[in-house]
Design a protein around this motif. Structure first.
Motif, short mmCIF file in Angstrom:
data_model
loop_
_atom_site.label_atom_id
_atom_site.label_comp_id
_atom_site.label_asym_id
_atom_site.label_seq_id
_atom_site.Cartn_x
_atom_site.Cartn_y
_atom_site.Cartn_z
N LEU A 102 82.10 73.95 96.78
CA LEU A 102 81.27 74.17 98.02
C LEU A 102 81.47 73.16 99.08
CD1 LEU A 102 77.70 73.93 95.90
CD2 LEU A 102 78.82 76.17 96.77
N LEU A 141 73.11 72.65 95.98
CA LEU A 141 72.34 73.46 96.65
C LEU A 141 71.20 73.51 95.80
CD1 LEU A 141 74.76 76.26 97.78
CD2 LEU A 141 73.53 74.99 99.30
N CYS A 150 81.01 73.04 103.58
CA CYS A 150 80.25 73.48 104.67
C CYS A 150 81.16 73.02 106.22
CB CYS A 150 78.93 72.90 105.07
SG CYS A 150 78.46 71.04 105.31
N SER A 185 70.84 71.82 100.89
CA SER A 185 72.06 71.47 100.89
C SER A 185 72.29 69.85 100.82
CB SER A 185 73.25 72.21 101.82
OG SER A 185 73.00 71.49 102.97
N GLN A 206 84.06 78.45 95.93
CA GLN A 206 84.22 77.17 95.30
C GLN A 206 85.51 76.41 95.68
OE1 GLN A 206 81.84 75.23 93.46
NE2 GLN A 206 80.42 77.08 93.24
N MET A 225 77.51 77.49 106.28
CA MET A 225 78.36 77.97 105.03
C MET A 225 78.09 79.44 104.87
SD MET A 225 76.63 75.35 102.18
CE MET A 225 77.71 76.05 100.75
N LEU A 261 75.92 81.75 98.09
CA LEU A 261 76.53 80.58 98.88
C LEU A 261 77.45 80.13 97.93
CD1 LEU A 261 73.77 79.00 100.96
CD2 LEU A 261 75.63 80.59 102.03
N SER A 262 77.19 80.33 96.57
CA SER A 262 78.05 79.47 95.45
C SER A 262 79.29 80.46 95.13
CB SER A 262 77.10 79.22 94.20
OG SER A 262 76.10 78.56 94.63
#
Length: 680
Positions: free
Chosen positions: A284, A515, A286, A232, A282, A448, A278-279
Motif C-alpha cells: 500500500l 486502511l 500513496c 488511511s 500491494q 491512492m 484500494l488494496s
C-alpha cells in the motif's frame, strides 16, 4: 443660592456620589445633606403600574366581558413596601431650596424609567433636571458625569421607549394570560389533576419557553444515523498520521447514493468495498497530490458584553446568568469594573485615549503577575483606537465590560467565584493589547488509485495573547480559556512531524500502513444551557458563536442584557422550565410543554423569536427617535386586540388533549419514580 439634589438608584450608589462630591454633611433619614448639596436614593423601583382593578373594580374578576383591557390613560402607584422612602424623595424633589436635580439612576433604559416614574408621581415642576450618564463608579467618572450632565429632555426618547416597554409587557401579560386562562386553564388543570391553573404568558418569556420546548422535541424525534469513514494510516520518516477519504470530484463514488455526506458511507459494506479496491495494489502506497503551508493569525476575542460574560461564566463556573449579573453588578458597585448591563463588545474612542490608566491600575493586581506591566511596555495601547476593539458605531448606551484598574482593596473581601469572574474580565481586557497567536497550518492531500485522502495539521508557533489568557485558577495544563470554537479538522502535531511535512513535495511517495473503517453516528442537537440560552436570546433565537456574524445582527435580540437573566429565573420559578444547577442545562417541564401547546394553537406569534426581536427593535427605534411613541402604541394595541379576540373565539380543547398526551409520555417515568419516593 439654591441647592443641588443628586438622586441615585440604590443607597450604595448614593454613598459613592456623596464620597466623590466630598459631602461630609449630616446623615438624615433617607438622604445626606451638606451646605450646598443633597444626596438621596431610590431602592430600585419606588413606583409601579397599577393592577386593572385600580381602574375599575369590575376588572378584578377575570372575564371575557372585560377583555381586551386597553386603558386610555395608565395608572401608577407607589409600591407599598417603599412608601416611606418615596415620601422622603418626593419631599426633597419639591423642596423650595432645591434648584437643580441631578438624575444619577443607572445609565440605561430601566434606570431612566425608575426616575421618570418617581418624578411623575412626585409632581416635579419648575426645576432644572440634568442627567448624569456614567460608565463606572470611580470618583473620576462620577465627577465627569456630573460635569458633563445634559438636560434631562435629551433623554426623552429613551424614557418613551422605557414607558412603552413596560406598557407592552403589561398589556400582553394581562390580556393574553387572562384570555388563555379563561379559555384553556381548565383543560390544563384537569389534565394535570391540579388546582385551578393560571396560564402565564409574556412577550419575551413565552418566546424563550418555545425555544426550549422545540429543542427538546427535536432531540426526542432525532434518529441516530450511523456512517462509515475510510481512514488511511500513513508513515512519514517514522512519524504516523491519518488521512480521511472524501468522495471529491474524480472519485469513483462522487455524488454516489451510497454516501453519507462526502466523507462517509451509509453502509459498512460500501466502505469495505472501497478498501478492497484500494488494496488490490500491494504494498500500500500513496502519492502527495497537493500540499499547502500557511501561517494563520488568531486575534484576541472581542471584549465582554453581559451576554458573552454570562455564557463564559456558565461554562467556567457553572453559574446561572442571574448569578453572573449579580456578581458583575457587585464588582461595578465596588468600582472594580465598568457598567455591566451593556450589549457592546468594544471600547469608545474617547475611553481608548485614557485606557493606559486602567492598565496601569492593574499592576497592583497579584492574580495576573506582571502581565499589566508587560502590556504597558508593549505600547500597543497607544494605537488601540485603530483596531476592531474600538468602534463608536457599535456602542449604544455603554461600551464593553472592562476593569477600571481601581477598587482592588475590595477584592479580597469578595467570595472566590466573584474574584474569579473579575480575573476573567481582566484577562479578556488585557488580551486585546497583545499580539495574535500564530499557527503554522499544513494541508495535505494524498492519492491512492485516483481516490483522495485529506490530512490537516496545526501547530502553535507563537503564543501571542494566549500566554495571558489562561486564568490563574485553571487546572494545571489547561489551555487558554478564549472560549473560541477551534477547527475540529485540524490535528495538533509535534515539531518532528512538522519538519518532515515541510520537506514534502508533490509526487512524493509515502507508505500506507493500514486502511481502516471508522464508524460514527450523527449527534442530536444539544440542549440549551443557561449560557448558550442567553447567547441565543441575544441573537434572536440563533445560537451564533461566530463573533462577526453576531455583530451583524446586533440589536435584534430577545429581551435586553438587563432583563434576560430575570426572564429565565421567572420561567424556573413558575416551573415551566427546569434547571440542572450542576450542569446549567435547561429542560422543559410537562406544565411548560402544555403551555407551549396552548400558545402554539392560539397565539403562535408569541413563540416566534424573530417577531419578539422585532418588538425589541421597535423600542430601539423609539429610543433613537426614528418612530414616534404613538406609532408604536397603535401597533401594540392592534396586536393585543386582534390576538385577544382570536383566542376568545378559538376552541382547541379537544385537539390539545392529543398534544398533552404526546408530551406526558416523556414524564411518566419521572412521576412514577417520584411516587415511590425516589429522586425526580
Amino acid at each position: 443660592m439654591g441647592k443641588a439634589l443628586y438622586i441615585a438608584e440604590k443607597p450604595s450608589v448614593a454613598q459613592e456620589f456623596a464620597k466623590a462630591l466630598k459631602i461630609n454633611g449630616q446623615r438624615k433619614d433617607g438622604y445626606l445633606e451638606s451646605q450646598d448639596s443633597i444626596v438621596t436614593w431610590c431602592v430600585g423601583h419606588l413606583v409601579t403600574m397599577s393592577y386593572p382593578e385600580k381602574y375599575d373594580i369590575k376588572y378584578k374578576r377575570w372575564s371575557f366581558d372585560t377583555l381586551p383591557f386597553l386603558p386610555r390613560e395608565f395608572k401608577y402607584e407607589v409600591i407599598p413596601g417603599v412608601q416611606k422612602q418615596f415620601d422622603i424623595v418626593k419631599g426633597l424633589l419639591n423642596r423650595p431650596d432645591v434648584e437643580t436635580i441631578y438624575v444619577c439612576t443607572d445609565s440605561g433604559r430601566e434606570g431612566e424609567y425608575i426616575y421618570r416614574l418617581v418624578a411623575q408621581m412626585a409632581g416635579v415642576k419648575d426645576k432644572k433636571q440634568r442627567r448624569v450618564w456614567i460608565d463606572s463608579q470611580t470618583e473620576e467618572e462620577i465627577l465627569r458625569g456630573i460635569r458633563e450632565a445634559k438636560d434631562l429632555s435629551s433623554y426623552d426618547n429613551l424614557a418613551n421607549s422605557a414607558y412603552l416597554r413596560a406598557k407592552e409587557d403589561y398589556l400582553m401579560g394581562i390580556n393574553f394570560s387572562r384570555v388563555l386562562t379563561l379559555r384553556y386553564g381548565n383543560s390544563v388543570s384537569s389534565y394535570l389533576k391540579s388546582k385551578y391553573q393560571a396560564i402565564a404568558v409574556g412577550r419575551v418569556m413565552t418566546c424563550v419557553l418555545g425555544m426550549v420546548v422545540r429543542r427538546e422535541r427535536e432531540i426526542r424525534s432525532f434518529v441516530k444515523t450511523p456512517f462509515y469513514r475510510v481512514i488511511s494510516g500513513i508513515t512519514l520518516e517514522g512519524e504516523k498520521f491519518d488521512g480521511e477519504w472524501r468522495a471529491v470530484e474524480g472519485s469513483r463514488y462522487f455524488q454516489s447514493p451510497y454516501l453519507y455526506k462526502e466523507n462517509g458511507f451509509k453502509e459498512k459494506k460500501h466502505a469495505q468495498e472501497l478498501i478492497d479496491f484500494l488494496s488490490t495494489e500491494q504494498p500500500l502506497r500513496c502519492s502527495v497530490d497537493k500540499i499547502e503551508r500557511k501561517k494563520e493569525n488568531k486575534n484576541p476575542p472581542l471584549l465582554f458584553n453581559l451576554a458573552e460574560l454570562q455564557n463564559v461564566c456558565s461554562k467556567l463556573f457553572k453559574i446561572s446568568p442571574d448569578e453572573t449579573l449579580r456578581i458583575t453588578q457587585e464588582l461595578y458597585e465596588k468600582k472594580l469594573v465598568t457598567y455591566p448591563r451593556t450589549d457592546a463588545r468594544v471600547l469608545s474612542a474617547a475611553v481608548s485615549k485614557e485606557i493606559y490608566k486602567n492598565i496601569s491600575g492593574l499592576r497592583n493586581y497579584p492574580a495576573i503577575g506582571t502581565t499589566a506591566e508587560e502590556v504597558l511596555q508593549m505600547g500597543s495601547y497607544k494605537t488601540i483606537a485603530k483596531t476592531r476593539y474600538v468602534n463608536d458605531k457599535q456602542i449604544t448606551d455603554h461600551y464593553a465590560i472592562i476593569p477600571t484598574g481601581q477598587g482592588l482593596n475590595a477584592l479580597n473581601s469578595l467570595p472566590v467565584t466573584s474574584q474569579r469572574v473579575y480575573e476573567t474580565i481582566v484577562r479578556r481586557f488585557l488580551c486585546i493589547f497583545c499580539p495574535p497567536a500564530v499557527y503554522q497550518k499544513v494541508s495535505l492531500v494524498t492519492m491512492m488509485q485516483g481516490e483522495k485522502f485529506f490530512s490537516s495539521f496545526k501547530v502553535l508557533q507563537e503564543e501571542g495573547y494566549l500566554k495571558y489568557a489562561t486564568n490563574s485558577f485553571a487546572r494545571r495544563g489547561a489551555k487558554a480559556q478564549d472560549t473560541e470554537k477551534s477547527d475540529s479538522e485540524d490535528v495538533s502535531c509535534d515539531a518532528q512531524l512538522l519538519a518532515a511535512l515541510h520537506k514534502l513535495k508533490k509526487g512524493d511517495i509515502l507508505t500506507v500502513d493500514s486502511l481502516d473503517i471508522k464508524e460514527g453516528e450523527t449527534s442530536p442537537p444539544k440542549r440549551y444551557n443557561s449560557g448558550s440560552m442567553i447567547l441565543a436570546m441575544e441573537n434572536a433565537g440563533q445560537l451564533i458563536e461566530d463573533e462577526e456574524l453576531r455583530a451583524q445582527i446586533k440589536g435584534s435580540g430577545i429581551g435586553t442584557s438587563a432583563t434576560r437573566a430575570e426572564i429565565l429565573k421567572k420561567l424556573f420559578s413558575i416551573k415551566y422550565l427546569a434547571l440542572n444547577k450542576k450542569t446549567q442545562v435547561i429542560t422543559p417541564t410537562l406544565l411548560g410543554e402544555m403551555i407551549f401547546d396552548v400558545v402554539n394553537c392560539s397565539i403562535r406569534q408569541l413563540l416566534n423569536p424573530e417577531l419578539t426581536a422585532s418588538w425589541e427593535k421597535g423600542l430601539n427605534y423609539v429610543a433613537e427617535g426614528s418612530i414616534t411613541p404613538q406609532e408604536y402604541m397603535d401597533k401594540l394595541e392592534h396586536f393585543v386586540r386582534i390576538r385577544t379576540d382570536q383566542v376568545e373565539q378559538s376552541n382547541y380543547q379537544y385537539a390539545l388533549r392529543q398534544f398533552f398526551d404526546a408530551a406526558a409520555v416523556n414524564y411518566q417515568k419521572k412521576q412514577t419514580t417520584s411516587k415511590r419516593g425516589g429522586k425526580v
